[in-house]
Design a protein around this motif. Structure first.
Motif, PDB file in Angstrom:
ATOM      1  N   MET A 161     -70.772 -47.693 -73.491  1.00  0.00           N
ATOM      2  CA  MET A 161     -71.885 -48.632 -73.360  1.00  0.00           C
ATOM      3  C   MET A 161     -73.055 -48.237 -74.270  1.00  0.00           C
ATOM      4  O   MET A 161     -73.662 -49.060 -74.939  1.00  0.00           O
ATOM      5  CB  MET A 161     -72.357 -48.682 -71.893  1.00  0.00           C
ATOM      6  N   ALA A 162     -73.320 -46.894 -74.290  1.00  0.00           N
ATOM      7  CA  ALA A 162     -74.422 -46.415 -75.131  1.00  0.00           C
ATOM      8  C   ALA A 162     -74.164 -46.728 -76.586  1.00  0.00           C
ATOM      9  O   ALA A 162     -75.074 -47.107 -77.333  1.00  0.00           O
ATOM     10  CB  ALA A 162     -74.616 -44.909 -74.933  1.00  0.00           C
ATOM     11  N   ASN A 163     -72.907 -46.585 -77.015  1.00  0.00           N
ATOM     12  CA  ASN A 163     -72.568 -46.878 -78.403  1.00  0.00           C
ATOM     13  C   ASN A 163     -72.764 -48.358 -78.724  1.00  0.00           C
ATOM     14  O   ASN A 163     -73.157 -48.718 -79.830  1.00  0.00           O
ATOM     15  CB  ASN A 163     -71.129 -46.471 -78.689  1.00  0.00           C
ATOM     16  N   GLN A 164     -72.475 -49.242 -77.753  1.00  0.00           N
ATOM     17  CA  GLN A 164     -72.656 -50.674 -77.967  1.00  0.00           C
ATOM     18  C   GLN A 164     -74.138 -51.015 -78.137  1.00  0.00           C
ATOM     19  O   GLN A 164     -74.505 -51.821 -78.987  1.00  0.00           O
ATOM     20  CB  GLN A 164     -72.063 -51.455 -76.787  1.00  0.00           C
ATOM     21  N   VAL A 165     -74.977 -50.382 -77.315  1.00  0.00           N
ATOM     22  CA  VAL A 165     -76.423 -50.614 -77.428  1.00  0.00           C
ATOM     23  C   VAL A 165     -76.920 -50.137 -78.789  1.00  0.00           C
ATOM     24  O   VAL A 165     -77.684 -50.831 -79.473  1.00  0.00           O
ATOM     25  CB  VAL A 165     -77.181 -49.889 -76.295  1.00  0.00           C
ATOM     26  N   ALA A 166     -76.471 -48.942 -79.179  1.00  0.00           N
ATOM     27  CA  ALA A 166     -76.889 -48.400 -80.479  1.00  0.00           C
ATOM     28  C   ALA A 166     -76.453 -49.311 -81.615  1.00  0.00           C
ATOM     29  O   ALA A 166     -77.193 -49.512 -82.583  1.00  0.00           O
ATOM     30  CB  ALA A 166     -76.320 -47.002 -80.671  1.00  0.00           C
ATOM     31  N   GLN A 167     -75.248 -49.887 -81.494  1.00  0.00           N
ATOM     32  CA  GLN A 167     -74.760 -50.781 -82.537  1.00  0.00           C
ATOM     33  C   GLN A 167     -75.609 -52.040 -82.623  1.00  0.00           C
ATOM     34  O   GLN A 167     -75.923 -52.524 -83.715  1.00  0.00           O
ATOM     35  CB  GLN A 167     -73.301 -51.152 -82.286  1.00  0.00           C
ATOM     36  N   ARG A 168     -76.005 -52.579 -81.454  1.00  0.00           N
ATOM     37  CA  ARG A 168     -76.860 -53.779 -81.453  1.00  0.00           C
ATOM     38  C   ARG A 168     -78.228 -53.466 -82.065  1.00  0.00           C
ATOM     39  O   ARG A 168     -78.791 -54.275 -82.802  1.00  0.00           O
ATOM     40  CB  ARG A 168     -77.012 -54.311 -80.030  1.00  0.00           C
ATOM     41  N   VAL A 169     -78.750 -52.287 -81.725  1.00  0.00           N
ATOM     42  CA  VAL A 169     -80.036 -51.878 -82.306  1.00  0.00           C
ATOM     43  C   VAL A 169     -79.899 -51.748 -83.821  1.00  0.00           C
ATOM     44  O   VAL A 169     -80.739 -52.224 -84.591  1.00  0.00           O
ATOM     45  CB  VAL A 169     -80.521 -50.554 -81.688  1.00  0.00           C
ATOM     46  N   TYR A 170     -78.823 -51.114 -84.262  1.00  0.00           N
ATOM     47  CA  TYR A 170     -78.576 -50.946 -85.699  1.00  0.00           C
ATOM     48  C   TYR A 170     -78.486 -52.303 -86.399  1.00  0.00           C
ATOM     49  O   TYR A 170     -79.089 -52.508 -87.460  1.00  0.00           O
ATOM     50  CB  TYR A 170     -77.280 -50.164 -85.913  1.00  0.00           C
ATOM     51  N   ASP A 171     -77.728 -53.230 -85.816  1.00  0.00           N
ATOM     52  CA  ASP A 171     -77.547 -54.546 -86.435  1.00  0.00           C
ATOM     53  C   ASP A 171     -78.877 -55.264 -86.620  1.00  0.00           C
ATOM     54  O   ASP A 171     -79.055 -56.032 -87.568  1.00  0.00           O
ATOM     55  CB  ASP A 171     -76.609 -55.405 -85.574  1.00  0.00           C
ATOM     56  N   PHE A 172     -79.823 -55.005 -85.713  1.00  0.00           N
ATOM     57  CA  PHE A 172     -81.144 -55.643 -85.824  1.00  0.00           C
ATOM     58  C   PHE A 172     -82.008 -54.918 -86.855  1.00  0.00           C
ATOM     59  O   PHE A 172     -82.642 -55.552 -87.702  1.00  0.00           O
ATOM     60  CB  PHE A 172     -81.832 -55.640 -84.468  1.00  0.00           C
ATOM     61  N   LEU A 173     -82.038 -53.592 -86.800  1.00  0.00           N
ATOM     62  CA  LEU A 173     -82.934 -52.831 -87.666  1.00  0.00           C
ATOM     63  C   LEU A 173     -82.555 -52.901 -89.133  1.00  0.00           C
ATOM     64  O   LEU A 173     -83.426 -52.888 -90.007  1.00  0.00           O
ATOM     65  CB  LEU A 173     -82.970 -51.358 -87.228  1.00  0.00           C
ATOM     66  N   LYS A 174     -81.266 -52.978 -89.428  1.00  0.00           N
ATOM     67  CA  LYS A 174     -80.821 -52.842 -90.820  1.00  0.00           C
ATOM     68  C   LYS A 174     -81.349 -53.942 -91.734  1.00  0.00           C
ATOM     69  O   LYS A 174     -81.368 -53.781 -92.964  1.00  0.00           O
ATOM     70  CB  LYS A 174     -79.293 -52.819 -90.891  1.00  0.00           C
ATOM     71  N   ASP A 175     -81.805 -55.061 -91.149  1.00  0.00           N
ATOM     72  CA  ASP A 175     -82.266 -56.183 -91.970  1.00  0.00           C
ATOM     73  C   ASP A 175     -83.775 -56.322 -92.037  1.00  0.00           C
ATOM     74  O   ASP A 175     -84.286 -57.256 -92.655  1.00  0.00           O
ATOM     75  CB  ASP A 175     -81.666 -57.492 -91.430  1.00  0.00           C
ATOM     76  N   ILE A 176     -84.519 -55.429 -91.357  1.00  0.00           N
ATOM     77  CA  ILE A 176     -85.972 -55.570 -91.349  1.00  0.00           C
ATOM     78  C   ILE A 176     -86.623 -54.345 -91.984  1.00  0.00           C
ATOM     79  O   ILE A 176     -86.075 -53.239 -91.936  1.00  0.00           O
ATOM     80  CB  ILE A 176     -86.519 -55.782 -89.922  1.00  0.00           C
ATOM     81  N   PRO A 177     -87.799 -54.548 -92.618  1.00  0.00           N
ATOM     82  CA  PRO A 177     -88.496 -53.408 -93.207  1.00  0.00           C
ATOM     83  C   PRO A 177     -89.123 -52.552 -92.107  1.00  0.00           C
ATOM     84  O   PRO A 177     -89.524 -53.073 -91.081  1.00  0.00           O
ATOM     85  CB  PRO A 177     -89.579 -54.069 -94.076  1.00  0.00           C
ATOM     86  N   PRO A 178     -89.182 -51.231 -92.305  1.00  0.00           N
ATOM     87  CA  PRO A 178     -88.746 -50.502 -93.498  1.00  0.00           C
ATOM     88  C   PRO A 178     -87.302 -50.013 -93.423  1.00  0.00           C
ATOM     89  O   PRO A 178     -86.833 -49.325 -94.304  1.00  0.00           O
ATOM     90  CB  PRO A 178     -89.705 -49.315 -93.524  1.00  0.00           C
ATOM     91  N   PHE A 179     -86.599 -50.361 -92.327  1.00  0.00           N
ATOM     92  CA  PHE A 179     -85.256 -49.823 -92.113  1.00  0.00           C
ATOM     93  C   PHE A 179     -84.255 -50.338 -93.150  1.00  0.00           C
ATOM     94  O   PHE A 179     -83.230 -49.699 -93.387  1.00  0.00           O
ATOM     95  CB  PHE A 179     -84.783 -50.172 -90.700  1.00  0.00           C
ATOM     96  N   HIS A 180     -84.545 -51.506 -93.739  1.00  0.00           N
ATOM     97  CA  HIS A 180     -83.589 -52.057 -94.698  1.00  0.00           C
ATOM     98  C   HIS A 180     -83.473 -51.215 -95.962  1.00  0.00           C
ATOM     99  O   HIS A 180     -82.572 -51.414 -96.763  1.00  0.00           O
ATOM    100  CB  HIS A 180     -83.961 -53.502 -95.054  1.00  0.00           C
ATOM    101  N   PHE A 181     -84.412 -50.241 -96.147  1.00  0.00           N
ATOM    102  CA  PHE A 181     -84.293 -49.337 -97.289  1.00  0.00           C
ATOM    103  C   PHE A 181     -83.169 -48.314 -97.089  1.00  0.00           C
ATOM    104  O   PHE A 181     -82.744 -47.671 -98.048  1.00  0.00           O
ATOM    105  CB  PHE A 181     -85.607 -48.588 -97.513  1.00  0.00           C
TER     106      PHE A 181
END
Length: 649
Positions: A1-21
């Motif tokens: 479950m924790a891995n699924q939450v982390a994946q959802r967080v990653y999917d959101f962060l990867k497209d927004i600044p500054p994480f998209h760098f």
């Protein structure tokens, strides 16, 4: 479950600044795994002013958060409303200080609390993150302190590893070999180091350890400032005056990289080492003077080439080269004040060269030398030393009073010269002004007396058309000629202000309010509703012009002549009015964001960058643009109160 939450967080962060760098999925996933998901009911506090920094900052996943400043009377004043994908509470990353603002959920919100330490681990490998933190939030008051802290932070001594990419600036020429280094050890006396510098005829000496690793550097400037002034004894150890840490470069660094580093950090010497860090042996030293020898596209070299140009075609190619220089300056976040100085020097030299071409052509036509003293004046953005791109021409000519008998003949001579000059400028790439605000127009080629009458008319008859003329002509600056004539005009304007300052300045203030808030009630950009630029945002009229117009009227009220640049006007106003200094500095920062954004867009599209489609902006650009609007509103409010404009509407 924790891995699924982390994946959802990653999917959101990867497209927004500054994480998209962060282009390494595993690296960003490590950050995502340490994110805490927080639910904030409407009206609840995320953090309060005065609270100590936390080990996290926040990203809005859903909902919205409002930031408030708290006045001395306890009143909450809205600073910013933030929406999905926006970052706040990032002070712990930049400065160990307490929170400045009150953050409250404006609606039911879901927040990602990002672990600060985990995020910091990314910084050494992703320099774009540091650039984002230091510059992308410059237009927002809530990040003013953080921005300054990041901009003023001392470098760590390893800038050689940064992988800069960009266009073919300076043909990306490699430094290859710097000058052989002259070194000394830390136990050397200052007098001994000075003797070695003299013996080898060099302007610097590097202090090294037993492994030949650089630990400090002394330059001629240090000797002048610290020894010649008596601050230190010649018998003192070299370590007492050396500069540390040493800024290092790799052996294969480009001339462009060296120039940018020197400009950004105010350095005149860089040390070359085997791996670009201060943990490896020194291999050479490169100075500002060395750059002039190595490169042929340095701003100073460009200006010199312009002065030697024989044709407008070559002038145009030099201006093209300067725009490549401009693009890299912008991409590498060199300060706008430096960029505008460089580009103004280039534009001014091009103008002077076109005038020389014009004078030579007058000679060839058998017209002889100028029949009177004159000055060529640039107006508008070039007059303010803010013209980065090649827009249309705005210029005028002023000549000395010659008496009624000679006036027509003298004016005809200068009109013919002006026609040649504007033609040459057009060939270089500066379009003719659609409104004919050029020296080749008889209306704008006048004697000193004629210009005085013209300005008096504008100041007495405060019509909308006259106010439009003042927005262009009051930013005049002489770039060629006698040099004294524009000053006579300035003194005349200030004399006129003595008798009619309130009415005239109030009219200028009203004109500065012609463009209201660039945002709608729903925080959308105000776009054009019809015409060629339908559904586009007018960056010049909606955001930049209110700031330039306000700076102009306020500097006129202060009776400060020859301060044309908008940044310098606000800097001067901040000194004159300490009670409004913070607002003026925020206005200057906002204007820097706007002029940088317009230039980047213009270079990308090969146009003036004036009209933009909001949906084509990146999230970062939209954030920067929107944050720059608050100083616009506050400056306009200041004008309303100061000149009692509500009573004149």
């Amino acid at each position: 479950m924790a891995n699924q939450v982390a994946q959802r967080v990653y999917d959101f962060l990867k497209d927004i600044p500054p994480f998209h760098f962060v282009d390494n999925e595993e690296a960003l996933l490590r950050v995502a795994r340490r994110v805490e998901v927080q639910y904030q009911p409407i009206g609840t506090t995320v953090f309060a002013p005065g609270e100590p920094p936390r080990d996290r900052f926040f990203v809005i996943r859903e909902g919205s958060v409002e930031l408030f400043s708290i006045g001395e009377d306890g009143e909450e004043r809205l600073v910013e409303r933030l929406g999905e994908g926006e970052v706040f509470g990032i002070r712990p990353l930049l400065a160990e200080d307490n929170y400045l603002f009150l953050a409250k959920a404006a609606e039911e919100s879901l927040l990602y609390a990002v672990n600060t330490e985990g995020f910091k681990e990314l910084l050494p490998n992703y320099p774009q993150l540091t650039n984002y933190l230091a510059t992308s939030m410059a237009g927002s008051s809530r990040y003013a302190l953080e921005y300054q802290a990041a901009r003023n932070r001392e470098p760590e001594g390893n800038w050689g590893g940064t992988d800069y990419t960009g266009p073919d600036l300076l043909e990306l020429q490699r430094v290859h070999r710097a000058r052989p280094p002259i070194t000394c050890t830390a136990d050397a006396r200052i007098v001994d180091a000075a003797k070695r510098m003299t013996e080898h005829n060099v302007g610097s000496i590097v202090v090294v350890d037993k492994k030949d690793h650089p630990i400090g550097i002394i330059t001629d400037r240090d000797l002048r400032r610290k020894i010649a002034t008596g601050l230190k004894s010649l018998d003192a150890l070299i370590t007492e005056i050396m500069n540390e840490p040493v800024i290092c470069i790799r052996p294969d660094v480009t001339v462009a990289d060296v120039q940018i580093m020197m400009v950004r950090y105010g350095l005149h010497h860089l040390v070359q080492t085997e791996d670009g860090t201060n943990k490896s042996p020194i291999t050479g030293v490169i100075s500002e003077h060395d750059l002039l020898v190595l490169q042929g596209n340095n701003p100073a070299v460009l200006v010199r080439e312009i002065s030697r140009a024989k044709t407008t075609a070559y002038l145009r190619s030099l201006r093209d080269r300067s725009e490549r220089l401009l693009k890299v300056y912008l991409e590498r976040e060199v300060s706008i004040s430096f960029i505008t100085s460089v580009m103004s020097s280039i534009n001014d030299e091009i103008t002077r060269k076109c005038i020389k071409f014009g004078l030579a052509r007058m000679q060839a036509d058998g017209m002889g030398n100028p029949p009177a003293l004159f000055d060529w004046m640039t107006l508008g953005s070039q007059g303010r030393e803010e013209q980065l791109l090649r827009t249309d021409q705005d210029n005028a000519l002023i000549f000395e009073d010659v008496g009624k008998k000679r006036h027509a003949e003298v004016k005809a001579w200068f009109l013919k010269l002006a026609g040649y000059v504007t033609e040459y400028l057009h060939e270089v790439g500066f379009d003719y002004c659609p409104g004919d605000m050029m020296a080749s127009n008889p209306l704008w080629c006048l004697s000193v007396g004629g210009w005085k009458e013209q300005f008096s008319f504008w100041m007495n008859e405060n019509t909308r058309e006259n106010m439009l003329h003042t927005s262009i002509f009051f930013d005049y600056r002489g770039v060629w000629g006698d040099g004294s004539l524009p000053g006579k005009l300035t003194r005349h304007i200030f004399t006129e202000l003595e008798g009619k300052s309130s009415r005239f300045l109030a009219s200028l203030g009203l004109a500065a309010l012609d463009n209201p808030s660039p945002l709608t009630f729903f925080r959308n950009f105000v776009v054009e509703r019809s015409g060629e630029h339908k559904d586009q945002f007018d960056l010049k009229a909606r955001a930049m012009r209110p700031l330039t117009d306000a700076a102009r009227v306020l500097i006129l009220e202060a009776r400060k002549g020859q301060v044309n640049n908008t940044f310098r006007r606000y800097e001067t106003l901040a000194e004159l009015e300490p009670q409004n200094a913070e607002l003026y500095r925020e206005a200057a920062d906002a204007y820097e964001v706007l002029i940088r954004l317009r230039a980047l867009i213009g270079l990308e599209r090969n146009d003036s960058g004036r009209f933009i489609k909001p949906e084509e902006l990146t999230r970062t650009q939209r954030l920067l643009l929107r944050n720059s609007f608050r100083p616009v509103r506050e400056i306009q409010s200041l004008l309303e109160v100061r000149f009692q404009l509500n009573f004149l509407r």
